[in-house]
Design a protein around this motif. Structure first.
Motif, PDB file in Angstrom:
ATOM      1  N   SER A   1       0.863  -0.979   0.066  1.00 18.26           N
ATOM      2  CA  SER A   1       0.142   0.045  -0.073  1.00 18.26           C
ATOM      3  C   SER A   1       1.041   1.184   0.114  1.00 18.26           C
ATOM      4  O   SER A   1       0.560   2.081  -0.680  1.00 18.26           O
ATOM      5  N   GLU A   2       1.777   1.340   0.827  1.00 16.99           N
ATOM      6  CA  GLU A   2       2.936   2.423   0.605  1.00 16.99           C
ATOM      7  C   GLU A   2       3.459   2.754  -0.581  1.00 16.99           C
ATOM      8  O   GLU A   2       3.526   3.851  -0.782  1.00 16.99           O
ATOM      9  N   GLU A   3       4.029   1.640  -1.206  1.00 23.75           N
ATOM     10  CA  GLU A   3       4.602   2.097  -2.493  1.00 23.75           C
ATOM     11  C   GLU A   3       3.497   2.529  -3.498  1.00 23.75           C
ATOM     12  O   GLU A   3       3.888   3.298  -4.284  1.00 23.75           O
ATOM     13  N   ILE A   4       2.381   1.862  -3.529  1.00 20.23           N
ATOM     14  CA  ILE A   4       1.280   2.209  -4.324  1.00 20.23           C
ATOM     15  C   ILE A   4       1.061   3.536  -4.303  1.00 20.23           C
ATOM     16  O   ILE A   4       0.868   4.651  -5.017  1.00 20.23           O
ATOM     17  N   ALA A   5       0.757   4.071  -2.735  1.00 17.67           N
ATOM     18  CA  ALA A   5       0.450   5.554  -2.585  1.00 17.67           C
ATOM     19  C   ALA A   5       1.501   6.411  -3.108  1.00 17.67           C
ATOM     20  O   ALA A   5       0.998   7.589  -3.222  1.00 17.67           O
ATOM     21  N   THR A   6       2.551   5.995  -2.760  1.00 17.92           N
ATOM     22  CA  THR A   6       3.849   6.900  -3.185  1.00 17.92           C
ATOM     23  C   THR A   6       3.667   7.088  -4.848  1.00 17.92           C
ATOM     24  O   THR A   6       4.042   8.424  -5.131  1.00 17.92           O
ATOM     25  N   LEU A   7       3.696   6.161  -5.283  1.00 22.41           N
ATOM     26  CA  LEU A   7       3.349   6.307  -6.877  1.00 22.41           C
ATOM     27  C   LEU A   7       2.082   7.286  -7.244  1.00 22.41           C
ATOM     28  O   LEU A   7       1.978   7.974  -8.007  1.00 22.41           O
ATOM     29  N   VAL A   8       1.195   6.972  -6.605  1.00 20.73           N
ATOM     30  CA  VAL A   8      -0.168   7.745  -6.956  1.00 20.73           C
ATOM     31  C   VAL A   8       0.118   9.198  -6.689  1.00 20.73           C
ATOM     32  O   VAL A   8      -0.542   9.909  -7.408  1.00 20.73           O
ATOM     33  N   ASN A   9       0.828   9.673  -5.601  1.00 24.34           N
ATOM     34  CA  ASN A   9       1.128  10.931  -5.376  1.00 24.34           C
ATOM     35  C   ASN A   9       1.828  11.512  -6.586  1.00 24.34           C
ATOM     36  O   ASN A   9       1.816  12.770  -6.918  1.00 24.34           O
ATOM     37  N   MET A  10       2.627  10.690  -7.204  1.00 21.04           N
ATOM     38  CA  MET A  10       3.419  11.150  -8.616  1.00 21.04           C
ATOM     39  C   MET A  10       2.717  11.438  -9.686  1.00 21.04           C
ATOM     40  O   MET A  10       3.165  11.992 -10.680  1.00 21.04           O
TER      41      MET A  10
ATOM     42  N   SER B   1       6.078  16.610 -14.897  1.00 25.43           N
ATOM     43  CA  SER B   1       6.739  16.200 -16.085  1.00 25.43           C
ATOM     44  C   SER B   1       5.549  15.212 -16.860  1.00 25.43           C
ATOM     45  O   SER B   1       5.106  14.208 -16.202  1.00 25.43           O
ATOM     46  N   TRP B   2       5.172  15.431 -17.980  1.00 24.73           N
ATOM     47  CA  TRP B   2       4.038  14.567 -18.633  1.00 24.73           C
ATOM     48  C   TRP B   2       4.568  13.076 -18.806  1.00 24.73           C
ATOM     49  O   TRP B   2       4.001  12.115 -18.786  1.00 24.73           O
ATOM     50  N   ARG B   3       5.938  12.918 -19.135  1.00 24.21           N
ATOM     51  CA  ARG B   3       6.598  11.775 -19.408  1.00 24.21           C
ATOM     52  C   ARG B   3       6.467  10.994 -18.178  1.00 24.21           C
ATOM     53  O   ARG B   3       6.515   9.975 -18.237  1.00 24.21           O
ATOM     54  N   VAL B   4       6.825  11.749 -16.968  1.00 22.29           N
ATOM     55  CA  VAL B   4       6.911  11.035 -15.507  1.00 22.29           C
ATOM     56  C   VAL B   4       5.327  10.445 -15.274  1.00 22.29           C
ATOM     57  O   VAL B   4       5.130   9.494 -14.902  1.00 22.29           O
ATOM     58  N   ARG B   5       4.318  11.376 -15.591  1.00 21.55           N
ATOM     59  CA  ARG B   5       3.020  11.130 -15.187  1.00 21.55           C
ATOM     60  C   ARG B   5       2.595   9.770 -16.262  1.00 21.55           C
ATOM     61  O   ARG B   5       2.051   8.990 -15.605  1.00 21.55           O
ATOM     62  N   LYS B   6       2.855   9.792 -17.313  1.00 21.87           N
ATOM     63  CA  LYS B   6       2.501   8.640 -18.304  1.00 21.87           C
ATOM     64  C   LYS B   6       3.259   7.421 -17.815  1.00 21.87           C
ATOM     65  O   LYS B   6       2.490   6.423 -17.882  1.00 21.87           O
ATOM     66  N   ALA B   7       4.360   7.323 -17.222  1.00 25.20           N
ATOM     67  CA  ALA B   7       5.151   6.175 -16.931  1.00 25.20           C
ATOM     68  C   ALA B   7       4.258   5.779 -15.544  1.00 25.20           C
ATOM     69  O   ALA B   7       4.325   4.577 -15.624  1.00 25.20           O
ATOM     70  N   VAL B   8       4.054   6.443 -14.801  1.00 27.65           N
ATOM     71  CA  VAL B   8       3.524   6.333 -13.652  1.00 27.65           C
ATOM     72  C   VAL B   8       2.085   5.571 -13.617  1.00 27.65           C
ATOM     73  O   VAL B   8       1.563   4.551 -13.230  1.00 27.65           O
ATOM     74  N   VAL B   9       1.211   6.292 -14.580  1.00 22.65           N
ATOM     75  CA  VAL B   9       0.112   5.487 -15.218  1.00 22.65           C
ATOM     76  C   VAL B   9       0.130   4.292 -15.647  1.00 22.65           C
ATOM     77  O   VAL B   9      -0.635   3.211 -15.187  1.00 22.65           O
ATOM     78  N   ARG B  10       1.113   3.744 -16.443  1.00 24.64           N
ATOM     79  CA  ARG B  10       1.496   2.628 -16.828  1.00 24.64           C
ATOM     80  C   ARG B  10       1.739   1.472 -15.899  1.00 24.64           C
ATOM     81  O   ARG B  10       1.168   0.441 -15.893  1.00 24.64           O
ATOM     82  N   ILE B  11       2.498   1.959 -14.703  1.00 21.62           N
ATOM     83  CA  ILE B  11       2.957   1.065 -13.827  1.00 21.62           C
ATOM     84  C   ILE B  11       1.777   0.812 -12.822  1.00 21.62           C
ATOM     85  O   ILE B  11       1.529  -0.276 -12.409  1.00 21.62           O
TER      86      ILE B  11
ATOM     87  N   PHE C   1      -3.089  16.090 -11.306  1.00 27.18           N
ATOM     88  CA  PHE C   1      -3.395  14.818 -10.635  1.00 27.18           C
ATOM     89  C   PHE C   1      -4.801  14.143 -11.019  1.00 27.18           C
ATOM     90  O   PHE C   1      -4.816  13.076 -11.207  1.00 27.18           O
ATOM     91  N   HIS C   2      -5.639  15.115 -11.097  1.00 26.58           N
ATOM     92  CA  HIS C   2      -7.085  14.634 -11.592  1.00 26.58           C
ATOM     93  C   HIS C   2      -7.260  13.854 -12.843  1.00 26.58           C
ATOM     94  O   HIS C   2      -7.737  12.982 -12.968  1.00 26.58           O
TER      95      HIS C   2
END
Length: 733
Positions: A30-39, A44-54, A83-84
């Protein structure tokens, strides 16, 4: 997640953060997933896209509730908006597993969350969301209801129709336009009367016209035709496009129920002079789709004036094919304009197009013009085009009937002309003259055809060989002539001779076909395999099958070592289906694992003929339901149906969620083949579908043969389209 990775994710350097995410294993806590959700709010749109995929690959039970919390925009700053939007993108990528939590979010106290949840459910496009969305149509906030209407438009379900039509009668005026569009996208005939009623209000007419075209219900035609006379040019444009859309849908429906469509006659009777002028004006528009629609409607009009206007567009490559079709639709009234255009133009290409039109119009008037043009011209391209046109089946019949009734003016003219062209120095003209002669005289022309197989030009020889096929049954000596042609110097001749030999029952043809499997030319080898397959389909005796199997095994081993040999493998698959043995089955299973998807598809389709080996094949085929290529998945579903794989019913039903429409069609037909009686309600639902209706009809037709009572139970269905198709299927119309 190590401390090092955690620090990398917090880095101020975009590339460092991105690299850390790309290298990250799928988080599980849960902690790891929450960390990524905050990202998801990362700048950076590239970072957001990568976070969405994972995140889309993580534990649904953990990540979805976190993402739904993010649907609340809160402070409308740029970070919150990022974020939204990223949360919405991630939920959409997760898809159906997110639906239960999203439906609960439709009851959230914050309207922005309810709106976002509706938007995501619409983007997921799954029918499981329909009930919750329909319930939310009663939401107190009009913006939420608007989002729900748009979501329902993306999920074609009969459940939505009545609740949406209620909006047209009761709800906010602002909500009616998207509701009309939604009913058009859903395409249910029950919406037609409601839409025609609200069309009386000018504000909604254009949107209603577009919706009626999408629905395809013939009852909506009068409303669309009235809109063609509107003083508003944009409404007239929508009406033209809608009629074209409706025509496509009605043609398909009438083809299923085997009734001639009536919409063209209805349009022709209602077409006024001002309406005709509006359509002619649209020919000068920049929108190609609008021009094509106007051309089609001008064809329905049947007017000579329309034909003259259409001929002015004949030189436009983008629309010339549509113009020809429209001129043919006009019929006899187009002949005089066609004749005038032919006389006035010096452009050879345009003359050839006009000749094509006359060929399709057929009849005595067209025949007279073509014969006159043939006598008047010495231009070889025109002679060739006219000779091709006169070989049309209708003209051949007219000549044959004229021959029986002396003095036979048309037959006499053409006999004299063609005798001249049989000796032409131009090979294509000789070839067409031979084709015409063979079609006109039949067996009387056999000696001429045999002589033509010795012509110096391969085009003439190929044409003669094709025509000889019809005489095999009564002239067994032709087999020897074709076997001789297998040694011709030109590969096209050997290829055509091999294809034609396959259609004979003469046993002498078989060893000759086996012999040219070693031909040096790959197209000839493929023709030999095709010829063998055709021969075996007529002559399935064991000795032929055994010898063919041995030779085809050699072909696969020694002639199919390169990727480029895929076409030969495909033809071999098609032939192996006629040799139903353990060895041929093994060869096809081996080919089903080929690197070339076309080979895999062909092998799997061929295995559908091996019903006696179904028990051993079903397990082999199951993994191919997940093949990367849609055509292989389609072939697998179809073959499982041919093998009557009832035990695979649940796996086949899951394939309705396949992203490819062709696979979905195969599923509906296969459900009928395996007599999946529990799938009848699903098939009934798909009868109302715009694209899948015919496949559902085919599936139900097969089920009705074994479970007539279960299908008949739906024969009073409230949807007029479903009612029509079901009663035709049951023989009650």
């Amino acid at each position: 997640m190590t401390e090092e990775i955690y620090h990398a994710l917090q880095s101020t350097d975009e590339d460092t953060r991105l690299r850390a995410i790309v290298d990250l294993e799928t988080p599980s806590t849960s902690e790891e997933i929450a960390t990524l959700v905050n990202m998801l709010s990362d700048k950076s749109w590239r970072v957001r896209k990568a976070v969405v995929r994972i995140l889309a690959q993580t534990n649904v039970n953990i990540v979805v509730p976190l993402l739904i919390r993010a649907l609340s925009v809160g402070n409308p700053g740029i970070q919150n908006v990022r974020f939204h939007n990223s949360a919405i993108e991630c939920l959409t990528m997760i898809g159906t597993p997110a639906i239960p939590d999203l439906t609960l979010a439709l009851n959230d106290e914050e309207k922005n969350v309810r709106i976002a949840a509706a938007n995501v459910l619409g983007a997921i496009r799954h029918h499981d969301a329909c009930d919750a969305l329909i319930e939310t149509l009663h939401d107190s906030n009009v913006n939420v209801r608007y989002a729900v209407v748009e979501a329902l438009a993306k999920i074609p379900s009969q459940k939505s129709v009545i609740p949406l039509t209620n909006i047209l009668e009761q709800d906010d005026e602002w909500l009616k336009l998207p509701t009309i569009s939604a009913l058009g996208h859903i395409g249910d005939y029950r919406a037609t009367p409601h839409l025609m009623q609200i069309a009386e209000q000018p504000l909604y007419l254009q949107t209603v016209v577009e919706a009626l075209g999408n629905i395809g219900d013939e009852r909506g035609i009068p409303c669309i035709i009235r809109a063609l006379s509107s003083s508003d040019r944009e409404i007239r444009k929508s009406a033209v496009l809608s009629l074209k859309t409706m025509a496509r849908k009605l043609d398909k429906l009438h083809e299923i129920v085997q009734r001639p469509p009536t919409y063209k006659a209805l349009f022709r009777s209602a077409c006024t002079d001002p309406m005709l002028q509006y359509l002619i004006e649209f020919l000068e528009e920049k929108d190609v789709n609008l021009i094509l629609a106007a051309i089609e409607l001008l064809g329905w009009s049947g007017c000579q004036e329309a034909a003259y206007s259409l001929l002015e567009k004949l030189g436009d490559e983008q629309v010339s094919e549509a113009v020809i079709s429209a001129l043919i639709e006009i019929g006899e009234n187009a002949i005089a304009p066609l004749a005038d255009a032919y006389e006035q133009t010096y452009n050879i290409e345009k003359k050839l197009l006009l000749i094509d039109c006359l060929r399709e119009l057929d009849g005595i008037q067209a025949l007279q013009l073509l014969l006159r043009y043939l006598q008047e011209t010495d231009e070889e391209l025109l002679i060739y085009g006219i000779l091709q046109a006169l070989t049309h089946e209708t003209f051949i019949t007219l000549f044959q009937e004229d021959r029986k009734t002396p003095p036979s003016p048309y037959f006499t003219i053409v006999q004299n002309i063609y005798a001249q062209y049989l000796e032409s120095s131009h090979p294509l003209i000789r070839a067409e003259a031979i084709s015409f002669w063979g079609h006109l005289f039949g067996a009387e022309a056999l000696d001429m055809l045999l002589n033509a197989t010795k012509d110096i030009d391969p085009a003439v020889r190929v044409k003669a060989i094709k025509l000889m096929e019809q005489f095999f049954a009564s002239h067994s000596e032709l087999t020897h002539q074709l076997i001789v042609l297998l040694s011709d110097d030109h590969p096209s001749i050997r290829k055509q001779a091999a294809c034609t030999l396959g259609n004979t029952t003469d046993p002498d043809a078989f060893p000759a076909l086996l012999l040219i499997l070693d031909d040096s030319n790959p197209t000839v080898r493929r023709a030999a395999v095709l010829g063998i397959g055709t021969f075996l389909s007529h002559n399935p005796q064991e000795p032929y099958c055994t010898e063919a199997l041995q030779r085809l095994t050699d072909v696969l081993e020694y002639r199919c070592r390169r990727y480029e040999d895929g076409l030969l493998k495909i033809e071999t698959c098609n032939t192996l289906q006629y040799i139903r043995s353990e060895k041929s089955k093994e060869l096809l299973v081996q080919l089903a694992h080929d690197v070339d998807f076309d080979v895999r598809k062909s092998a799997i389709f061929a295995l559908g003929s091996f019903r006696e080996y179904a028990a051993s094949l079903i397990g082999v085929l199951h993994p191919f339901l997940r093949d990367a290529h849609w055509s292989v998945r389609e072939a697998t579903v179809t073959t499982l149906g041919l093998l009557y794989a009832q035990e695979m019913e649940q796996d086949i039903l899951k394939m309705l969620e396949d992203p490819d429409i062709t696979v979905q069609k195969a599923v509906l037909v296969t459900l009928g083949r395996i007599r999946a009686v529990h799938a009848i309600p699903i098939l009934i639902e798909y009868l109302a579908h715009d694209t899948l209706d015919y496949a559902a009809y085919q599936g139900l037709k097969q089920l009705a043969a074994y479970h007539p009572d279960e299908v008949t139970a739906y024969s009073s269905h409230e949807n007029p389209k479903v009612y029509l198709l079901l009663n035709h299927l049951l023989g009650k119309d």
